[in-house]
Design a protein around this motif. Structure first.
Motif, PDB file in Angstrom:
ATOM      1  N   ILE A 153      24.326 128.443  34.019  1.00 18.58           N
ATOM      2  CA  ILE A 153      24.882 127.087  33.954  1.00 18.58           C
ATOM      3  C   ILE A 153      23.808 126.112  34.411  1.00 18.58           C
ATOM      4  CG2 ILE A 153      26.660 125.533  34.838  1.00 18.58           C
ATOM      5  CD1 ILE A 153      28.431 128.010  35.242  1.00 18.58           C
ATOM      6  N   GLY A 154      23.325 125.299  33.493  1.00 22.61           N
ATOM      7  CA  GLY A 154      22.260 124.358  33.800  1.00 22.61           C
ATOM      8  C   GLY A 154      21.641 123.847  32.523  1.00 22.61           C
ATOM      9  N   ASP A 155      20.455 123.304  32.631  1.00 21.02           N
ATOM     10  CA  ASP A 155      19.756 122.821  31.450  1.00 21.02           C
ATOM     11  C   ASP A 155      19.339 124.012  30.585  1.00 21.02           C
ATOM     12  OD1 ASP A 155      18.228 120.483  30.085  1.00 21.02           O
ATOM     13  OD2 ASP A 155      16.737 122.087  30.303  1.00 21.02           O
ATOM     14  N   GLY A 156      19.783 124.010  29.329  1.00 21.57           N
ATOM     15  CA  GLY A 156      19.559 125.162  28.462  1.00 21.57           C
ATOM     16  C   GLY A 156      18.092 125.484  28.266  1.00 21.57           C
ATOM     17  N   ALA A 157      17.246 124.469  28.128  1.00 22.79           N
ATOM     18  CA  ALA A 157      15.821 124.713  27.929  1.00 22.79           C
ATOM     19  C   ALA A 157      15.203 125.393  29.146  1.00 22.79           C
ATOM     20  CB  ALA A 157      15.110 123.399  27.618  1.00 22.79           C
ATOM     21  N   LEU A 210      16.816 127.241  31.400  1.00 22.32           N
ATOM     22  CA  LEU A 210      17.344 128.598  31.492  1.00 22.32           C
ATOM     23  C   LEU A 210      16.642 129.519  30.504  1.00 22.32           C
ATOM     24  CD1 LEU A 210      21.158 127.801  31.820  1.00 22.32           C
ATOM     25  CD2 LEU A 210      19.544 128.343  33.651  1.00 22.32           C
ATOM     26  N   GLN A 211      16.398 129.024  29.302  1.00 20.68           N
ATOM     27  CA  GLN A 211      15.685 129.823  28.301  1.00 20.68           C
ATOM     28  C   GLN A 211      14.283 130.164  28.792  1.00 20.68           C
ATOM     29  OE1 GLN A 211      15.216 127.890  24.511  1.00 20.68           O
ATOM     30  NE2 GLN A 211      14.750 129.794  23.442  1.00 20.68           N
ATOM     31  N   GLU A 212      13.620 129.186  29.418  1.00 16.37           N
ATOM     32  CA  GLU A 212      12.289 129.420  29.968  1.00 16.37           C
ATOM     33  C   GLU A 212      12.305 130.510  31.027  1.00 16.37           C
ATOM     34  OE1 GLU A 212       8.927 126.880  32.502  1.00 16.37           O
ATOM     35  OE2 GLU A 212      10.761 125.922  31.795  1.00 16.37           O
ATOM     36  N   MET A 213      13.406 130.602  31.774  1.00 14.99           N
ATOM     37  CA  MET A 213      13.544 131.623  32.819  1.00 14.99           C
ATOM     38  C   MET A 213      14.064 132.955  32.278  1.00 14.99           C
ATOM     39  SD  MET A 213      12.602 130.407  35.812  1.00 14.99           S
ATOM     40  CE  MET A 213      11.255 129.599  34.944  1.00 14.99           C
ATOM     41  N   GLY A 214      14.376 133.012  30.999  1.00 14.27           N
ATOM     42  CA  GLY A 214      14.902 134.241  30.418  1.00 14.27           C
ATOM     43  C   GLY A 214      16.359 134.498  30.731  1.00 14.27           C
ATOM     44  N   ILE A 215      17.100 133.432  31.011  1.00 18.66           N
ATOM     45  CA  ILE A 215      18.524 133.537  31.339  1.00 18.66           C
ATOM     46  C   ILE A 215      19.336 132.951  30.190  1.00 18.66           C
ATOM     47  CG2 ILE A 215      20.362 132.747  32.907  1.00 18.66           C
ATOM     48  CD1 ILE A 215      18.270 132.705  35.131  1.00 18.66           C
ATOM     49  N   GLY A 216      20.311 133.686  29.711  1.00 22.27           N
ATOM     50  CA  GLY A 216      21.171 133.199  28.647  1.00 22.27           C
ATOM     51  C   GLY A 216      21.991 132.006  29.103  1.00 22.27           C
ATOM     52  N   THR A 217      22.139 131.026  28.235  1.00 26.69           N
ATOM     53  CA  THR A 217      22.881 129.818  28.590  1.00 26.69           C
ATOM     54  C   THR A 217      24.373 130.031  28.362  1.00 26.69           C
ATOM     55  OG1 THR A 217      21.003 128.423  27.983  1.00 26.69           O
ATOM     56  CG2 THR A 217      23.153 127.356  28.136  1.00 26.69           C
ATOM     57  N   ARG A 218      25.112 130.042  29.434  1.00 23.69           N
ATOM     58  CA  ARG A 218      26.566 130.102  29.323  1.00 23.69           C
ATOM     59  C   ARG A 218      27.132 128.700  29.108  1.00 23.69           C
ATOM     60  NH1 ARG A 218      30.150 133.922  30.261  1.00 23.69           N
ATOM     61  NH2 ARG A 218      28.513 135.248  31.166  1.00 23.69           N
ATOM     62  N   LEU A 219      26.564 127.730  29.806  1.00 21.09           N
ATOM     63  CA  LEU A 219      27.008 126.339  29.677  1.00 21.09           C
ATOM     64  C   LEU A 219      25.799 125.431  29.847  1.00 21.09           C
ATOM     65  CD1 LEU A 219      29.351 124.235  29.523  1.00 21.09           C
ATOM     66  CD2 LEU A 219      29.396 124.309  32.023  1.00 21.09           C
ATOM     67  N   HIS A 220      25.514 124.641  28.824  1.00 19.66           N
ATOM     68  CA  HIS A 220      24.424 123.664  28.916  1.00 19.66           C
ATOM     69  C   HIS A 220      24.912 122.499  29.770  1.00 19.66           C
ATOM     70  CE1 HIS A 220      21.048 121.137  27.979  1.00 19.66           C
ATOM     71  NE2 HIS A 220      21.804 120.239  27.377  1.00 19.66           N
ATOM     72  N   ALA A 221      24.378 122.385  30.968  1.00 17.23           N
ATOM     73  CA  ALA A 221      24.785 121.347  31.925  1.00 17.23           C
ATOM     74  C   ALA A 221      23.531 120.804  32.591  1.00 17.23           C
ATOM     75  CB  ALA A 221      25.755 121.917  32.962  1.00 17.23           C
ATOM     76  N   PRO A 222      22.809 119.896  31.906  1.00 11.22           N
ATOM     77  CA  PRO A 222      21.527 119.412  32.440  1.00 11.22           C
ATOM     78  C   PRO A 222      21.644 118.661  33.753  1.00 11.22           C
ATOM     79  CG  PRO A 222      22.198 118.148  30.508  1.00 11.22           C
ATOM     80  CD  PRO A 222      23.130 119.312  30.593  1.00 11.22           C
TER      81      PRO A 222
END
Length: 543
Positions: A280-284, A286-298
């Motif tokens: 849960i956080g900014d999708g970009a 999270l992607q950079e960290m290798g974590i799947g985005t459950r909720l895009h919440a910048p």
């Protein structure tokens, strides 16, 4: 099985409860206590740090300095190199103990201005204006001063003005009065501009905090489990419903499941960190960290705010400063004996003895600076008090405009988050801090304070021009330890949390700690965090 959930044979234990509270800080202790008043509700409270009920340095108000220096109950966070502070990294102590930062802080008890909470409501946190929050401020405290409609009389947290202030603090108050300021009747009343002794959360010479006064009396309840020494790895979900948390305990991984709701109360640093680890956080990012985005919440991890300060340190004539007492074994013995005998003296007072809220900039409609008087001097708390008689007062921005971020360093839950405070990024903050130093010097030149001062140590008399003062502030300024705002409440799309503390886009998850504050209060934030805990418990009870 939900994505990312370990197989059952990878987990040492599985537990279930009705309400799962993650974080036993100032707010979390209140939430667990209030909810467990209902004998039909099962409550579990998880804390990364230990339960230190018997540690005397938590109970002794002056023990905050020893706790700071030892780091015993500290997460040991540091900012990244701060561009506005000549590349310095700033230590951000946060409590890692049952009681959280409220168990180790300087015990200053200031709500801020009533206007602060009206600004929360105006920013989109509906129902969080001052009139909405006041009943919960009253509910949590017992005020030892003159009764008023603003103050509580039956709450677990005991508050009072600093008793038997030092000659330096008395001179500070007298100098501010001579400068034209008014004596404040109650800093936590309807208006807080002016000077007076500092309100502290102390009872009979001992720290009064939510772990000790709320949670400890409730430990015998069979429906309440307090589980220390457990670090949260991530939240668990079934679709978009939060169902619990994966926790690392003394015997390995544990899965904690919540039948009703999960409350994340891990603080302004821990809460966004855990949310991001959970997707849960900014999708970009999270992607950079290798974590799947459950909720895009910048908005998660954004809007970080903190009070910035500059200390004005003075070498003074002998006048009963803590520096003098700490110079000799006999002085230390006298200080300890006085505290042991009647719970008075320097050991019975927290970080500051007196306080001034002042309008520094021309045309300011309300105080824009806070000055905290401290009856000792330190270059930093790690090195202890200076060897000469000294006191200091710190100028702190009431409403800083600079904003920072909390982001992940890696997907490893044990890796510290990346903290960028961005101190002095805003031109307003730079200008006000320079003017605050000038204002503090004028205060120091007033009688009777001037009669005690022998030398200004910092910024020092050589720093005269605006550029010289600002350069010194960049070299020497620091934090008042009030991070907040990293999962703010609001109605706009970037606000991660709604006005009933529910994380938007997710079911079964509420946030209740300093991270939800839309704007930092004008002063210390401990009472606001406690109030958020009271309100969170009320929301959960209401369903």
């Amino acid at each position: 099985m939900p994505e990312g959930l370990p197989q059952r044979d990878q987990v040492a234990a599985v537990h279930s409860t009705d309400i799962l509270v993650l974080g036993a800080g100032s707010a979390g202790c209140i939430i667990a206590t209030r909810l467990s008043e209902d004998s039909g509700m099962q409550v579990a409270l998880i804390e990364a740090g230990p339960a230190a009920w018997r540690d005397p340095w938590i109970r002794i108000p002056a023990g905050f300095a020893r706790l700071y220096a030892s780091g015993k109950y500290d997460w040991r966070f540091h900012t990244e190199a701060e561009p506005g502070l000549d590349g310095r990294s700033i230590h951000w102590p946060r409590g890692k103990v049952v009681g959280g930062s409220g168990a180790v802080n300087g015990l200053v008890f200031l709500r801020g201005s009533p206007r602060d909470y009206d600004r929360w409501a105006q920013s989109g946190a509906r129902g969080w204006g001052y009139d909405d929050c006041l009943p919960f401020f009253r509910k949590l405290e017992t005020w030892a001063g003159e009764p008023s409609e603003e103050r509580g009389t039956e709450g677990p947290i005991h508050t009072s003005e600093a008793r038997h202030t030092s000659p330096g603090a008395q001179a500070f108050i007298a100098a501010a009065l001579a400068m034209g300021h008014k004596r404040v009747k109650d800093f936590n009343g309807a208006w807080h501009e002016g000077v007076g002794p500092m309100p502290l959360n102390i009872r009979r010479g001992k720290r009064s905090h939510s772990a000790d006064t709320f949670l400890k009396p409730a430990l015998a309840r069979p429906n309440l489990r307090v589980m220390p020494d457990r670090t949260i790895q991530r939240l668990l979900f079934d679709g978009m419903r939060c169902t619990g948390a994966l926790v690392r305990g003394p015997a390995g991984l544990e899965r904690w499941e919540a039948r009703r709701e999960v409350v994340l109360s891990a603080g302004a640093i821990g809460t966004p960190h855990i949310l991001q680890l959970s997707g849960i956080g900014d999708g970009a990012h999270l992607q950079e960290m290798g974590i799947g985005t459950r909720l895009h919440a910048p908005g998660v991890g954004a809007n970080l705010q903190d009070h910035f300060l500059q200390r004005l340190r003075f070498r003074v004539k002998p006048c009963g400063t803590v520096n003098e007492m700490m110079r000799s074994p006999l002085g230390k013995l006298r200080m300890a004996a006085r505290y042991a005998f009647d719970r008075r003296g320097p050991m019975s007072i927290g970080a500051a003895e007196a306080n001034l809220f002042a309008r520094v900039l021309p045309g300011a409609e309300e105080p824009d600076m806070q000055y905290l008087f401290v009856n000792f001097t330190v270059t930093n708390y790690d090195q202890g008090t200076d060897p000469h008689p000294g006191f200091m007062f710190s100028g702190s921005l009431c409403r800083p405009e600079s904003r920072g971020t909390i982001t992940l360093r890696s997907p490893d839950p044990d890796a510290k988050p990346v903290i960028r405070a961005n101190y002095l990024e805003a031109a307003y903050d730079q200008h006000l801090m320079v003017e605050a130093v000038k204002y503090g010097r004028r205060l120091a030149a007033m009688s009777p304070l001037a009669a005690l001062i022998e030398e200004e140590l910092t910024p020092g008399p050589a720093q005269r021009s605006d550029d010289e003062i600002l350069a010194h502030i960049r070299r020497d300024g620091g934090t008042v330890y009030h991070p907040c705002g990293t999962a703010r409440m609001g109605e706009d799309a970037l606000a991660p949390v709604d006005s009933r503390l529910r994380l938007k886009g997710v079911q079964g998850l509420r946030i209740a700690d300093a991270s939800v504050m839309p704007l930092v209060p004008s002063s210390n934030i401990q009472p606001a965090a406690l109030m958020i805990g009271e309100r969170a418990a009320a929301f959960l009870r209401a369903g």
